[in-house]
Motif scaffolding. Structure first.
Motif, PDB file in Angstrom:
ATOM      1  N   SER A  79       6.178   1.767  19.606  1.00  0.00           N
ATOM      2  CA  SER A  79       6.207   1.462  18.177  1.00  0.00           C
ATOM      3  C   SER A  79       6.628   0.026  17.933  1.00  0.00           C
ATOM      4  N   THR A 219       5.425   4.174  10.497  1.00  0.00           N
ATOM      5  CA  THR A 219       5.701   5.602  10.611  1.00  0.00           C
ATOM      6  C   THR A 219       4.608   6.440   9.964  1.00  0.00           C
ATOM      7  N   GLY A 237       7.103   7.216  15.107  1.00  0.00           N
ATOM      8  CA  GLY A 237       6.659   7.875  13.887  1.00  0.00           C
ATOM      9  C   GLY A 237       6.018   9.226  14.202  1.00  0.00           C
ATOM     10  N   MET A 259      15.260   5.573  15.478  1.00  0.00           N
ATOM     11  CA  MET A 259      14.752   4.565  14.542  1.00  0.00           C
ATOM     12  C   MET A 259      15.869   3.606  14.141  1.00  0.00           C
ATOM     13  N   MET A 452      10.134   8.652   7.001  1.00  0.00           N
ATOM     14  CA  MET A 452      10.638   9.495   8.088  1.00  0.00           C
ATOM     15  C   MET A 452      11.571  10.567   7.563  1.00  0.00           C
TER      16      MET A 452
END
Lengths: 609, 432
Positions: A79, A219, A237, A259, A452
């Motif tokens: 990510s 995400t 995500g 995260m 999220m």
């Protein structure tokens, strides 16, 4: 025109004043800082190899996500790399677009309004078309899907950076421009010595904002459904999406924690050192007290390896500069005899080079740019018109009604977010001690991609009996409130001691002091926060009003859910109509309501410098 | 004699800087303000005069000692005082009228009463007709009038003036000064006493009945001078002039004493002189000015001609004396032969002479020795700062080091690299 892009200094100032210099770095030979640097380099190489395998190792449009926490570092890395790639794409776009717009008067008139529109477009609406197109180009591996994801993130990052860069270029002081003409700097030297340094601070701040905005799109884009097709890329995500789908609450917590760690990691490893570094480009001499150096800066400064490397680079540079006698100038001694001839030579060759670059290149860019932009605009306009023409008046009533509903939700999110964010922001901003403690935390919270948390919060909302109709407004508030808090805090920091003292001595306390001093003083910053937050809320509506929740889909009537529905159904005319309505509303609000407040803030509520 | 209305008893104050560092700004202040007098706190920047004022006003709690108001211990903001700030401290979103009315806010008076009282205050400072203007539409002098009106409308017995004229141009400052004095003399207001904080000698002499001269490092009351000249004072009268000269002598003796301070024999070899934090270009400017006037001049006359603050000129002279460029017998500043060599030379000669002069300074000798011991003749700024604190425990090490770096760069003795944050020994001259 003034929405997301004016996060340069005062509202953006976040570093905490303390003392001028930092702890003594004890210079040592090869030691733990070097080991750490080496370890990071090794890890990066290993990670990039894995990334390469994921990209070109065959087409896997749907990857099953491993919910074990041990898989998280890998997903987080993937990510992060997507966000970084998108960032560099944004940076490249910023330089080219911003430079041309600032340098050519003709193109400027088209490019800047276009940027304003691009910035207000809910880019998420374009995801499906982009994905299908990209997959068609790269059918045999994951490059297409990855690129689509990166481009989506790019569209969330680029605009404010470009605006910031353009404005910095436009505000290069006349004296500096004159100087560069007098010493006949070439096109590239002007960029290198004047324009880039001058825009460094704005660029750094906007980069920080952009990366934060990028997480939001990341995400959403990693895992999504298009009609009956599901797409899922390995990433943090997708991990979260899978955890929610499987109702694995433990994994949900892991995902949120990961995260947070990624955001904190970026803050420590990238933004703090960058912010420390760009401070040297500050034009005015502000008596600014400087915080302790960020860890990474210290690490790089202490590492024997890095110091060696720097030394070698410096020596090479010195050798290169030798003919000009530049090193002699730098060390403060007079240039050695015999350099005059070389200097004359250098200046002559510079004049030749300048001619080629300065005039021809820019002219060419402008000449190419203007017609190109016009062609794109006309083409886009006709396509849009063709699509929208098929919509019935009933469709339009539906669309504008939905815009109204979403507008109400945006207003709700701003008002209720502000209700707590303004007092808390002021309270924190007034106390240097609290500011030092809370500011980094708020920054992380503001960077956290709210989508999220949507499913988790939705569960709580449904349990509490608040329907999804208003619940989706709460979801929009989730992301928006932090911008208000963050900016109000920075604004409250600007209240001078004399002002506080004078009211204290008069005996104005409690509510009156807030009403008379703190709230008006924080107003300009508050406004910046609102504008940013409302932009974020409009964009969030696409996800927040049309939420994939426990296998099903929760919808709330509004323009966001309408866009998502049209997307899912492949109803292009409807999608075009919705996007147009939303753009008109957002741009309209920006140039009337927010503009009016902005002017008020500038004329009445700014402290004089 | 009447009882003092405000009294400071044994007040000490220490600021905590970052990283637990402490800086003492006030030491053993004993001070009393009586009814019907104006007192001036006169001193250079860094003498803690503003801090002193804020402690009196109850805006700052002293680290040690007590503040008595009318014989009672002060807790919180002083209800007997109002204040006029150098920065005006006006609210930009309120009109002149509203800004002044803010002074009455806590009393919850009826609207009509507020109106008459605010009107009266505005009339007193000559701002009639500007009631509806916003501060940003006003000049500096007018803004400060609003500040004064706000202080007057509160009708408190004491007004504190914290460098109220420093941000104004000379003419506005002089007019406003006379008007404030007139208001006080006319006794049309409730104001009994005033405390003026300033670094301007003439200002203090024109205003105050008692002048406290403050010294630095840490801030302390050096001496109190009585001023019984009748109001309104004529600045050209001989009495006024001799008073101003008297104050000059006091300050000169404090900054560049004719007899060096006595140092215990045991420490004689080790005492280290600090560097006054003066910019080198101003120092050179002063030397050029003196050289152009035959190589000597009276320090007060020079400060007048240059339009510079007297204390600042004295600090420049002190720095020049430290470098052996001038002598300072009494109030005069006389160029030495060494100083003449410096000022008559071109840039390269000047650099060489300053190089020599710096080599004679104890402080730069110590630093040079440390740098010679170090790896590649360079030390990080923190390490140097720590040494500085050791060598000059009572000084602001940061300011001294900044000055030393600036001088050292010009004299090509030291250099500073902002990228590596290192101070290094410039050995260019040794190699040449």
């Amino acid at each position: 025109m003034f929405s997301h892009h004016d996060q340069t200094s005062p509202e953006g100032t976040r570093r905490e004043p303390m003392t001028m210099y930092r702890h003594p770095p004890h210079k040592r030979a090869f030691g733990w800082p070097d080991l750490l640097v080496l370890a990071v380099v090794a890890a990066l190489i290993y990670g990039l190899m894995g990334l390469a395998r994921q990209w070109v190792g065959g087409a896997h449009f749907f990857v099953n996500i491993d919910l074990a926490p041990s898989a998280l570092p890998k997903y987080a890395f993937f990510s992060l790399m997507r966000a970084v790639a998108a960032y560099f794409l944004s940076l490249g776009f910023t330089f080219v677009y911003g430079y041309i717009a600032a340098k050519s008067k003709h193109t400027e008139r088209v490019m800047i309004p276009m940027l304003d529109i691009l910035q207000s477009i809910p880019v998420l609406g374009f995801l499906p078309g982009l994905v299908l197109g990209m997959i068609a180009v790269f059918p045999n591996n994951n490059v297409g899907l990855e690129l689509a994801c990166i481009i989506m993130i790019f569209t969330g990052q680029a605009w404010n950076m470009t605006f910031g860069f353009y404005q910095s270029l436009k505000s290069v002081p006349a004296e500096l421009r004159e100087v560069s003409r007098v010493i006949r700097l070439s096109w590239w030297e002007k960029v290198k010595f004047i324009e880039l340094p001058f825009s460094a601070i704005s660029l750094a701040w906007n980069s920080l904002m952009s990366m934060a905005g990028g997480w939001f799109f990341l995400t959403v884009c990693e895992s999504f459904t298009l009609g009956s097709r599901r797409f899922q890329l390995p990433g943090i995500g997708s991990y979260m999406a899978a955890a929610i789908e499987q109702k694995n609450h433990r994994a949900e917590v892991y995902g949120v924690l990961a995260m947070c760690l990624v955001i904190i990691f970026c803050d420590f490893v990238i933004w703090r050192p960058v912010m420390t570094w760009v401070r040297k480009f500050q034009m005015e001499e502000i008596q600014e007290e400087v915080a302790d150096l960020p860890f990474v800066t210290t690490l790089l400064r202490e590492s024997w390896l890095v110091r060696r490397l720097k030394l070698i680079m410096k020596r090479r540079e010195r050798r290169r500069n030798a003919p000009l006698g530049a090193s002699a100038f730098q060390s403060g001694t007079t240039p050695a005899a015999g350099t005059t001839a070389r200097l004359t030579y250098e200046i002559r060759s510079r004049m030749r080079r300048q001619k080629i670059f300065d005039t021809n290149l820019l002219d060419l860019l402008a000449k190419l740019g203007t017609p190109l932009t016009i062609v794109v605009c006309v083409w886009g306009g006709t396509r849009l018109w063709e699509a929208v023409r098929t919509l019935t008046p009933h469709d339009w009533r539906l669309i504008w009604g939905s815009v109204g509903l979403t507008l109400a939700r945006v207003a709700f999110a701003l008002v209720f977010g502000s209700l707590w964010a303004i007092p808390v922001g002021i309270l924190i901003g007034l106390s240097p001690r609290l500011t030092r403690f809370f500011q980094p935390i708020i920054q992380v919270a503001a960077s956290f991609p709210a989508p999220m948390l949507y499913p988790i919060v939705t569960a709580a909302l449904l349990k509490s009996g608040l329907g999804f109709h208003w619940g989706s407004a709460v979801l929009m508030m989730l992301g928006a409130q932090w911008y208000v808090l963050f900016n109000v805090l920075a604004g409250a920091m600007g209240v001078t001691r004399d002002l506080k003292d004078s009211l204290k001595l008069i005996g104005v306390g409690g509510f009156t002091r807030w009403w008379r001093l703190y709230l008006p003083a924080a107003f300009p910053a508050m406004l910046t926060g609102w504008v940013t937050a409302s932009g974020g809320a409009w964009n969030a509506s696409i996800v927040a009003e049309y939420l994939q929740y426990e296998g099903g889909i929760m919808t709330a009537a509004g323009i966001g859910s309408m866009i998502s529905k049209a997307t899912d159904a492949g109803n292009f005319p409807m999608l075009a109509g919705c996007l147009a309505a939303m753009v008109i509303t957002v741009v309209g609000l920006n140039s009337t309501f927010w503009r009016w407040l902005h002017d008020l803030a500038e004329t009445r509520f700014r402290f004089e410098r | 004699m009447e009882n003092p209305i405000v009294e400071l008893k044994g007040v000490n104050h220490t600021f905590t800087m970052g990283m637990g560092q402490k800086l003492k700004v006030l030491s053993d202040i004993d001070f009393a303000l009586y009814p019907d007098e104006i007192v001036a706190l006169l001193g250079p920047s860094g003498s803690g005069k503003s801090t002193c004022l804020r402690i009196m006003a109850g805006l700052l709690k002293p680290s040690d000692g007590e503040v008595l108001v009318d014989g009672k211990r002060l807790d919180g903001a002083n209800p007997w005082m109002s204040m006029v700030f150098q920065s005006y401290a006006l609210l930009p979103w309120l009109t002149v009228f509203e800004n002044v009315a803010l002074g009455l806010e806590p009393h919850n008076l009826p609207k009509a009463e507020v109106r008459t009282r605010v009107k009266k205050a505005i009339d007193l400072v000559g701002l009639e007709g500007f009631e509806e203007a916003y501060p940003k539409e006003l000049s500096g002098g007018m803004k400060q009038r609003v500040g004064v009106a706000r202080a007057l409308v509160m009708e408190r017995p004491i007004i504190c003036l914290d460098e109220p004229f420093s941000a104004l141009d000379v003419l506005s400052a002089e007019t406003l000064r006379a008007e404030i004095l007139n208001i006080w003399l006319s006794k049309k207001t409730q104001t009994k006493s005033m405390v003026l904080v300033t670094h301007n000698i003439t200002e203090a002499a024109a205003f105050a009945k008692r002048i406290f001269v403050m010294g630095t490092n840490p801030g302390h009351l050096r001496v109190s001078i009585k001023n019984d000249l009748p109001y309104p004072r004529d600045e050209r009268s001989s009495g006024f002039k001799s008073l101003v000269n008297n104050i000059h002598d006091v300050i000169t003796q404090a900054i560049i004493p004719d007899t060096p301070e006595w140092v215990p024999p045991a420490l004689a070899g080790t005492s280290i002189e600090t560097l006054p934090a003066v910019p080198l270009n101003e120092l050179i400017g002063l030397l050029e000015f003196i050289a152009a006037r035959g190589g000597q001049g009276d320090s007060f006359a020079i400060s007048k001609e240059l339009g510079k603050d007297f204390g600042q000129v004295l600090f420049l002279a002190k720095a020049a004396e430290l470098l052996d460029f001038v002598d300072t017998p009494k109030n005069a500043i006389v160029l030495t032969d060494f100083g003449k060599r410096f000022i008559q030379g071109d840039v390269n000669v000047r650099k060489r002479v300053l190089h020599e002069a710096l080599k004679q300074l104890k402080l730069s000798q110590l630093l040079e020795a440390k740098l010679r011991e170090a790896d590649h003749l360079a030390l990080s700024i923190e390490i140097v700062l720590e040494h500085m604190r050791e060598w000059l425990p009572n000084e602001n090490a940061q300011a001294v080091l900044d000055t030393l770096i600036q001088w050292g760069r010009y004299g090509e003795l030291f250099g500073y690299n902002d990228d590596t944050k290192e101070i290094y020994l410039d050995v260019g001259q040794e190699n040449a």
